[in-house]
Design an enzyme around this catalytic site. Structure first.
Site, PDB file in Angstrom:
ATOM      1  N   LYS A 207       0.844  -1.199   0.000  1.00 24.94           N
ATOM      2  CA  LYS A 207       0.000   0.000   0.000  1.00 24.94           C
ATOM      3  C   LYS A 207       0.885   1.258   0.000  1.00 24.94           C
ATOM      4  O   LYS A 207       0.707   2.152  -0.804  1.00 24.94           O
ATOM      5  CB  LYS A 207      -0.901  -0.041   1.234  1.00 24.94           C
ATOM      6  N   GLU A 213      10.553  -4.652   4.552  1.00 29.62           N
ATOM      7  CA  GLU A 213      10.629  -6.062   4.150  1.00 29.62           C
ATOM      8  C   GLU A 213      10.299  -6.216   2.662  1.00 29.62           C
ATOM      9  O   GLU A 213      11.009  -6.899   1.918  1.00 29.62           O
ATOM     10  CB  GLU A 213       9.634  -6.908   4.967  1.00 29.62           C
ATOM     11  N   GLY A 268      -4.773  -2.140   5.546  1.00 29.89           N
ATOM     12  CA  GLY A 268      -3.984  -3.278   5.057  1.00 29.89           C
ATOM     13  C   GLY A 268      -4.639  -4.618   5.314  1.00 29.89           C
ATOM     14  O   GLY A 268      -4.808  -5.447   4.413  1.00 29.89           O
ATOM     15  N   ARG A 269      -5.059  -4.846   6.563  1.00 29.65           N
ATOM     16  CA  ARG A 269      -5.618  -6.170   6.900  1.00 29.65           C
ATOM     17  C   ARG A 269      -7.047  -6.340   6.396  1.00 29.65           C
ATOM     18  O   ARG A 269      -7.656  -7.382   6.584  1.00 29.65           O
ATOM     19  CB  ARG A 269      -5.514  -6.410   8.413  1.00 29.65           C
ATOM     20  N   GLU A 354      -4.508  -7.262  15.403  1.00 27.47           N
ATOM     21  CA  GLU A 354      -4.007  -5.935  15.047  1.00 27.47           C
ATOM     22  C   GLU A 354      -5.137  -4.901  15.151  1.00 27.47           C
ATOM     23  O   GLU A 354      -4.890  -3.720  15.358  1.00 27.47           O
ATOM     24  CB  GLU A 354      -3.408  -5.937  13.628  1.00 27.47           C
ATOM     25  N   HIS A 385      -4.626 -34.005  17.526  1.00 30.61           N
ATOM     26  CA  HIS A 385      -3.504 -34.844  17.950  1.00 30.61           C
ATOM     27  C   HIS A 385      -2.378 -34.002  18.526  1.00 30.61           C
ATOM     28  O   HIS A 385      -1.240 -34.460  18.623  1.00 30.61           O
ATOM     29  CB  HIS A 385      -2.998 -35.677  16.763  1.00 30.61           C
ATOM     30  N   LYS A 505       9.696  -0.943  14.601  1.00 28.50           N
ATOM     31  CA  LYS A 505      10.227  -0.595  13.271  1.00 28.50           C
ATOM     32  C   LYS A 505      11.284   0.500  13.392  1.00 28.50           C
ATOM     33  O   LYS A 505      12.335   0.435  12.764  1.00 28.50           O
ATOM     34  CB  LYS A 505       9.097  -0.038  12.389  1.00 28.50           C
TER      35      LYS A 505
HETATM   36  C1  G6Q Z   1      -2.409  -3.958   8.243  1.00 27.04           C
HETATM   37  C2  G6Q Z   1      -1.172  -3.287   8.509  1.00 27.04           C
HETATM   38  C3  G6Q Z   1       0.054  -3.978   7.984  1.00 27.04           C
HETATM   39  C4  G6Q Z   1       0.377  -3.691   6.528  1.00 27.04           C
HETATM   40  C5  G6Q Z   1       1.814  -4.120   6.257  1.00 27.04           C
HETATM   41  C6  G6Q Z   1       2.222  -3.910   4.829  1.00 27.04           C
HETATM   42  O1  G6Q Z   1      -3.487  -3.520   8.514  1.00 27.04           O
HETATM   43  O2  G6Q Z   1      -1.278  -1.975   8.097  1.00 27.04           O
HETATM   44  O3  G6Q Z   1       0.030  -5.370   8.163  1.00 27.04           O
HETATM   45  O4  G6Q Z   1      -0.520  -4.336   5.686  1.00 27.04           O
HETATM   46  O5  G6Q Z   1       2.668  -3.416   7.113  1.00 27.04           O
HETATM   47  O6  G6Q Z   1       2.123  -2.573   4.492  1.00 27.04           O
HETATM   48  P1  G6Q Z   1       2.261  -2.130   3.006  1.00 27.04           P
HETATM   49  O7  G6Q Z   1       1.156  -2.716   2.219  1.00 27.04           O
HETATM   50  O8  G6Q Z   1       2.209  -0.622   3.029  1.00 27.04           O
HETATM   51  O9  G6Q Z   1       3.598  -2.630   2.516  1.00 27.04           O
END
Ligand code: G6Q
Length: 542
Positions: A207, A213, A268-269, A354, A385, A505
């Protein structure tokens, strides 16, 4: 200052009610009411919810619904669907529901209807997915693409990988899909070790397009590609982006014509049904993808319109509050009896933890009651199990959701009946247990009776569905999205920010250069962190 949920009259009433029923056993409730197993049920959007095996009476549900009313749930639902900026700490609307609104619907953000933009991106995705599916999208050397690698993390990874696994049955088996998220180089290396760059497409899903990462993995992918293809022009054929940040996408070298956009009102989520789901659309095709969106939308409409006592996300959310805040349950297990839902609980873990892992109310008050539970689980029957022992006979109360399907996508012999028998048997055993007298009646030696007794009275929900389809996956995900919303509303937290991930971070950015053995400046952390950095530097040299 708004009234904290613990000061609502319904909360006080629930506390008194809890005292009066906490000792009651599901065995007695079922014995007293032979219709309980059909009465405490609800069906909507193809999902059948049996919540009869919960430690509740009709009065409990009435009081819980009162709590929802007093917490302003109706107003919050309306505000979300209206596009109000309910994510107040980021000043954003929360409109994942717009991602699955049908063409022709109207949802306004800052006075503009966002639905036409949503469908324009869906059409762009469908056109692109079509080219990969019919092999007309060619790589730099003219070879068709065989493997699609999604690079993303958190919300840009967990949804796509969960949904791809869930709907693999519907996928184009001539294409391979891989997902790279971890900054650990082993993740990237293992994902590409047997691939040919000339036949590989990378989707960089981010996003913000600034996530450490994802950008690190994307740069390694670029280097890996160019090492073989040896031509910058190849990037346009082997990299596409899903992002809200065109400037950074262009800086990376991806043609913004190959960028699929979304908007800051998609968290994001909550984003895998936006362009973040591009890998999934390539896998299952645009028609299946749209069926999935229709499933999401059906559940959105159910949530928006059904009375709270017949509303699946509201019922699940309230039951969660009941155990979390009155019984003191700390965790919640989600146990799908379907192999394809292998990543479902991991996905829900982010969605729930989250969103509601917060200790400050929307208006900034410190919270002194429990909020989001620890969410966990793996598909049945493997868990049986492994850790079910603790759920049956351990000292903790662990409410569970069981998810089962009436028809298998792979009907092999008697597998599916056995799978489902296990699912139903677990909820029966958890609810009713086995008394000492029943154990003795089996002829068990007296010394072993306490060990072989099951107290029961462990609460479960069962969600029973005909078959796992794209539509059904949409309904299931929306069910849990809205359940999280219900709970966040009652606990008065902002379910749509995630400031708790920031500090780590920032500190990692500070520590990264300090891990270099040549770093001259004195370390200024605490004695533990300093020593760990020193040891790492020393051993790294060997
Ligand atoms: C979700 C968070 C988080 C996000 C990641 C990736 O709600 O905001 O998990 O999706 O940090 O972020 P980017 O899509 O910006 O790389």
């Amino acid at each position: 200052m708004t009234t904290l949920c613990t000061h609502q009259p319904a909360w006080q009433a629930l506390q008194a009610h809890y005292q009066s029923i906490q000792q009651q056993h599901l065995r007695d409730w079922f014995a007293a009411d032979p219709a309980r197993g059909t009465e405490f049920t609800e069906a909507a959007c193809g999902l059948y919810l049996d919540y009869s095996k919960n430690r509740i009476s009709r009065e409990t549900m009435t009081l819980l619904v009162d709590l929802a009313d007093q917490s302003g749930l109706r107003q919050r639902i309306d505000a979300m669907f209206r596009g109000d900026k309910i994510n107040i700490t980021e000043d954003r609307a929360v409109l994942h529901v717009a991602l699955r609104a049908p063409r022709g619907a109207s949802i306004l953000v800052d006075g503009e209807n966002v639905v036409p933009d949503v469908h324009a991106v869906l059409d762009q995705m469908a056109a692109f997915a079509g080219k990969l599916r019919d092999r007309t999208w060619r790589g730099h050397t003219g070879l068709p693409i065989k493997t699609i690698v999604n690079i993303g993390i958190g919300g840009s990874d967990l949804g796509p990988v969960m949904a791809y696994e869930a709907l693999r049955h519907y996928s184009d088996r001539g294409l391979q899909f891989r997902f790279v998220s971890n900054i650990d180089g082993s993740d990237f290396s293992e994902a590409v070790h047997d691939l040919n760059p000339a036949e590989t497409l990378f989707i960089v899903a981010s996003k913000t397009f600034t996530t450490q990462e994802t950008l690190t993995n994307a740069h390694s992918a670029r280097t890996w590609c160019l090492a073989i293809l040896k031509d910058e022009a190849a990037i346009a054929k082997h990299f596409v982006a899903v992002s809200t940040n065109a400037t950074e996408v262009a800086k990376f070298g991806i043609d913004t014509a190959n960028m699929f956009g979304f908007w800051d009102w998609v968290g994001g989520r909550y984003s895998f049904d936006s362009a973040i789901g591009l890998s999934l659309m390539i896998a299952i095709g645009p028609d299946n993808y749209r069926d999935m969106l229709a499933g999401f939308h059906a559940m959105d409409e159910h949530f928006r319109t059904a009375p709270f006592d017949h509303n699946l996300p509201v019922i699940l959310g309230l039951l969660g509050v009941w155990y979390n805040n009155f019984f003191g349950a700390e965790t919640h297990a989600v146990l799908p009896y379907d192999h394809y839902l292998g990543r479902f609980s991991a996905y829900l873990q982010q969605l729930d933890m989250e969103s509601n892992g917060k200790r400050t109310t929307l208006d900034g008050q410190k919270i002194d009651y429990q909020t989001g539970p620890v969410v966990w689980g793996t598909p049945g029957t493997n868990g049986q199990h492994a850790y079910y022992q603790l759920i049956h006979q351990g000292t903790k109360l662990i409410p569970c959701d069981f998810i089962a399907f009436c028809r298998s996508l792979n009907p092999v012999g008697i597998h599916h009946d056995l799978l489902t028998a296990n699912c139903f048997a677990q909820t029966e055993a958890l609810a009713f247990g086995k008394t000492a007298d029943e154990v003795r009646a089996d002829g068990v030696a007296e010394a072993l009776v306490p060990h072989r007794t099951f107290d029961g009275n462990h609460p479960t929900n069962t969600i029973l569905v005909e078959q796992l389809t794209p539509y059904v996956l949409g309904t299931l995900v929306a069910l849990y999205e809205h359940k999280v919303f219900v709970q966040g509303t009652i606990w008065q937290v902002n379910s749509f920010d995630q400031w708790g991930v920031e500090l780590g971070k920032v500190l990692a950015k500070k520590i990264a250069p300090e891990l270099d053995a040549g770093h001259a400046a004195a370390l200024k952390h605490d004695s533990s962190t300093n020593q760990l950095i020193n040891l790492y530097r020393e051993k790294k040299r060997k």
